[in-house]
Design an enzyme around this catalytic site. Structure first.
Site, PDB file in Angstrom:
ATOM      1  N   HIS A 299       0.537  -1.332  -0.016  1.00 19.71           N
ATOM      2  CA  HIS A 299      -0.074  -0.151   0.091  1.00 19.71           C
ATOM      3  C   HIS A 299       0.769   1.006  -0.037  1.00 19.71           C
ATOM      4  O   HIS A 299       0.384   2.484   0.536  1.00 19.71           O
ATOM      5  CB  HIS A 299      -0.744  -0.125   1.393  1.00 19.71           C
ATOM      6  CG  HIS A 299      -1.548  -1.197   0.789  1.00 19.71           C
ATOM      7  ND1 HIS A 299      -3.432  -1.087   0.561  1.00 19.71           N
ATOM      8  CD2 HIS A 299      -1.807  -2.115   1.518  1.00 19.71           C
ATOM      9  CE1 HIS A 299      -3.860  -1.859   0.801  1.00 19.71           C
ATOM     10  NE2 HIS A 299      -3.041  -2.827   1.690  1.00 19.71           N
TER      11      HIS A 299
ATOM     12  N   ASN B 261     -10.400  -2.838   2.371  1.00 21.20           N
ATOM     13  CA  ASN B 261      -9.733  -3.177   0.933  1.00 21.20           C
ATOM     14  C   ASN B 261     -11.553  -2.446   0.337  1.00 21.20           C
ATOM     15  O   ASN B 261     -12.174  -2.234   1.005  1.00 21.20           O
ATOM     16  CB  ASN B 261      -9.146  -4.390   0.747  1.00 21.20           C
ATOM     17  CG  ASN B 261      -7.873  -4.322   1.189  1.00 21.20           C
ATOM     18  OD1 ASN B 261      -7.198  -3.364   1.284  1.00 21.20           O
ATOM     19  ND2 ASN B 261      -7.412  -5.068   1.121  1.00 21.20           N
TER      20      ASN B 261
END
Ligand code: HDE
Length: 697
Positions: free
Chosen positions: A83, A156
């Site tokens: 990420h 997510n």
């Protein structure tokens, strides 16, 4: 007066004066703020270092030079292991349903209650500088600054995950990231290492179906769903637990792009997603999501076909409804990307009274990993004092002290508890965080529970919940990715898993990969459940936005275009809450009539149609048929199944694109205000998917 970086001076406003050494000092008019060292000393010359004689050596005593270089040399911190590429914004969560009977969690204490939030969206695999439209899962992290401490919902845009146990995470991430010897490919899963690992990891099959779907190429952050993934607990004041799964539902509806569009977007605007969020906030079109929860008890969990603690499974909305309990609105961009978006430190273990964990083994591992990673990334234990990480809704008071970059230790002599000085904070058994009293029994073991063993049924359920066009996208994504694997055994292994999901999918994949012999289905410990009903909520195409709000129309113009028609389109777009961008051969403007120069927002070669949700083509005298960028613009819009508005003057260009005579629900003739309005009405849907089948066929 302090100037913000956004208040840049125009070139015309600069005054310059030549210094004694011939150097030029430039000042914007009104630029009165003094440049200083970090020690606050005003700097006299920011262009020349201190030297012994004009051609002589640079002097070590030049503290301004040394400090400037020293700080510059240390500007980078390690990027996130995963990420790394992300973009954040501030906003507010507004509770719309009082949940006090179910949880004592502060944000849900009363309808109308507001809680400040910071949100960071991200891709997973790519490094910080990678492109936004990689095929990848997106992170959706929300920090709630509640009045009972910070709560992080680190989710997510996909409700399930690749693996069931945290111990597998480093292997998964190593496999998807660039190979250690060659350091490529960047921000991609289309390579041997990833599919080698996946094809040896049957539990990943459900997530792989999502990953190959258009969910991983979202139009923008603002058109993605978000999921907490794990089952959490809501805990009431009385200590009663209710299981909960969190969902973010975008008010703009689900929207994704097509794969060819994603690839081209990455070239045209690698920052597309961050630009979109920045621009939306900048123009006051604040993105919103509803927060939904699936709440259920132990009874439901015991009777559900899968283990609710297995993060590779979801609970279909049709089986347990998503109840909306609040709204998230992002309305403030960061002042500084590094200070806020880069330094924000999310952690799944950041919970508040009323929210608790379950025994999901992935969640338990995350609770360790996130705090641990911040130490490396932010350099010490005091990152919680950074403004973006510090609680805003409640006081912080403890005896933690020292460490790198300490800025807020307690005053006075007392730094321990209990103490007899009658000073300092004490724990509070009623107000404090009390863990849910979950009973724990059983031997220590490294065994995966039997209830986690069905790896294919929900993968199948996801696949059969998609429209034919979405199924085709999944198939072609699989074929694309596996074709990038040089090792034939990997392709074959993957097809052996697909055989347990859907025969048609597996056979088509084998065919398109030119597999030769079809492998046997992968061995399973539990047969695929063929009776799970499709869940329409899992499809993007079945949940279109139904509005053009926040979406973008790109209009191609050339000299002599029909000004009245453009005005009609502008009006229709504005009434629909959308954005219009004008695209022309020259950025300096386009002539409407002889002396009427109309400004444009984009030059055509820098604004391909992949950047727009729908397009209109209104050329003037030059029909643009011999402008390659205009031909690509229209051809791509057509291939990408977009709604296209055409004025009569577009006929030459349409012919140059090989589209003469092409007619379907997405091709609209633009004549006047009424046709402009009806064109915008049609644009409310997503794409004209029927056109795609026409092409594939
Ligand atoms: Fe993460 N994850 N993760 N993850 N994750 C990180 O934390 C980790 C997982 C997610 O915007 C890291 O601060 C482990 C699931 C997001 O700053 C790291 C496991 C989900 C973000 C980490 C998982 C996520 C991260 C890297 C398996 C969806 C970005 C830097 C046990 C529910 C947060 C950092 C941000 C970031 C570990 C699995 C979402 C290394 C060990 C499942 C959105 O700590």
């Amino acid at each position: 007066m302090t100037k913000t970086p956004r208040q840049t001076a125009s070139i015309e406003a600069l005054t310059s004066k030549r210094g004694a050494g011939g150097e030029i000092h430039q000042h914007a008019v009104g630029q009165d703020e003094r440049l200083t060292t970090a020690q606050g000393v005003v700097i006299a010359d920011n262009q020349n270092s201190l030297r012994a004689g004009a051609p002589g050596p640079t002097l070590m005593e030049d503290f301004a030079l040394r400090e400037k270089l020293f700080h510059f040399d240390h500007e980078r911190i390690p990027e996130r292991v995963v990420h790394a590429r992300g973009y954040g914004a501030h906003g507010t969560f507004t509770c719309t349903r009082d949940l006090t009977d179910i949880t004592r969690a502060a944000p849900f204490a009363s309808s109308g209650k507001k809680t400040e939030v910071f949100v960071r969206f991200s891709t997973v695999a790519g490094s910080k500088g990678s492109a936004d439209l990689a095929r990848d899962v997106r992170g959706f992290s929300v920090k709630f600054y509640t009045d009972e401490g910070n709560w992080d919902l680190v989710g997510n845009n996909i409700p399930v995950f690749f693996i069931q146990d945290a111990i597998k995470f480093p292997d998964l991430v190593h496999a998807v990231k660039p190979a250690p010897d060659r350091a490529f490919p960047q921000a991609q899963s289309a390579h041997d290492n990833f599919w080698d690992f996946i094809s040896l990891t049957p539990e990943s099959m459900h997530m792989v179906m999502w990953q190959m779907s258009d969910r991983t190429i979202p139009r923008s952050f603002t058109t993605m769903e978000g999921f907490g993934v794990h089952t959490f607990r809501f805990v009431s004041t009385e200590g009663v637990s209710t299981f909960v799964k969190f969902h973010w539902k975008p008010r703009m509806g689900l929207q994704s792009v097509m794969w060819d569009e994603a690839v081209k977007s990455n070239g045209a605007d690698p920052d597309r997603h961050r630009r979109d969020l920045w621009d939306a906030i900048d123009r006051g079109d604040f993105p919103e999501w509803d927060l939904g929860v699936q709440m259920f008890d132990q009874d439901f969990a015991d009777n559900f076909a899968f283990d609710v603690l297995d993060p590779t499974k979801l609970i279909p909305e049709e089986d347990c409804p998503v109840e909306i309990i609040g709204t998230l609105r992002l309305d403030r961009a960061v002042d500084n990307f590094f200070a806020e978006t880069e330094q924000v430190a999310f952690c799944t273990a950041n919970v508040i009274p009323g929210i608790d964990f379950t025994d999901d083994p992935l969640l338990q591992g995350r609770n360790f990993s996130y705090l641990d990673t911040q130490l490396k990334r932010l350099g010490g234990p005091n990152f919680t004092k950074l403004p973006v990480n510090a609680p805003k809704g409640c006081p912080v008071s403890n005896y933690q002290q020292d460490g790198h970059m300490q800025t807020a230790a307690r005053k006075g002599r007392v730094n321990y508890e209990p103490n007899g000085w009658g000073e300092g904070p004490r724990a509070h058994p009623l107000e404090g965080y009390v863990s849910y009293r979950a009973p724990v029994t059983g031997p220590k073991t490294r065994l995966r529970p039997e209830s986690f063993a069905d790896h294919y049924s929900q993968a199948r359920q996801f696949y059969i919940s998609q429209t034919p066009s979405e199924q085709e996208h999944i198939l072609s994504a699989l074929v694309f990715e596996l074709s990038k694997c040089a090792e034939p055994a990997i392709r074959s292994r993957m097809v052996s898993h697909l055989l347990n999901i859907d025969l048609g999918l597996a056979q088509s994949a084998a065919d398109r990969l030119g597999l030769g012999t079809t492998p046997k289905a992968a061995p399973t410990s539990q047969p695929t459940q063929m009776n799970l009903a499709p869940s329409p909520a899992l499809s993007i195409q079945q949940n279109p936005p139904g509005s053009f709000k926040g979406r973008m129309l790109g209009v191609v113009l050339s000299d002599g275009f029909d000004g009245a028609l453009l005005a009609a389109l502008e009006k229709a777009v504005s009434e629909a809450g959308g954005v219009i961008r004008t695209v022309a051969p020259r950025i300096g403007g386009v002539l409407c009539s002889k002396d009427n120069l109309h400004p444009v927002t984009d030059q055509i070669s820098g604004a391909p149609s992949v950047l727009f949700d729908a397009v209109a083509v209104l050329p003037g005298v030059d029909g643009l048929a011999s402008t390659p960028a205009a031909v690509d613009f229209l051809k791509d819009a057509h291939v990408h199944c977009k709604h296209i508005g055409l004025s009569a003057s577009a006929a030459e260009l349409v012919e140059a694109c090989g589209l003469a005579g092409a007619a379907d629900d997405g091709i609209h003739t633009l004549r006047d205000a009424a046709s402009a309005r009806s064109f915008l009405g049609a644009c409310k849907g997503l794409r004209v998917w029927g056109r795609e089948t026409l092409f594939a066929g």
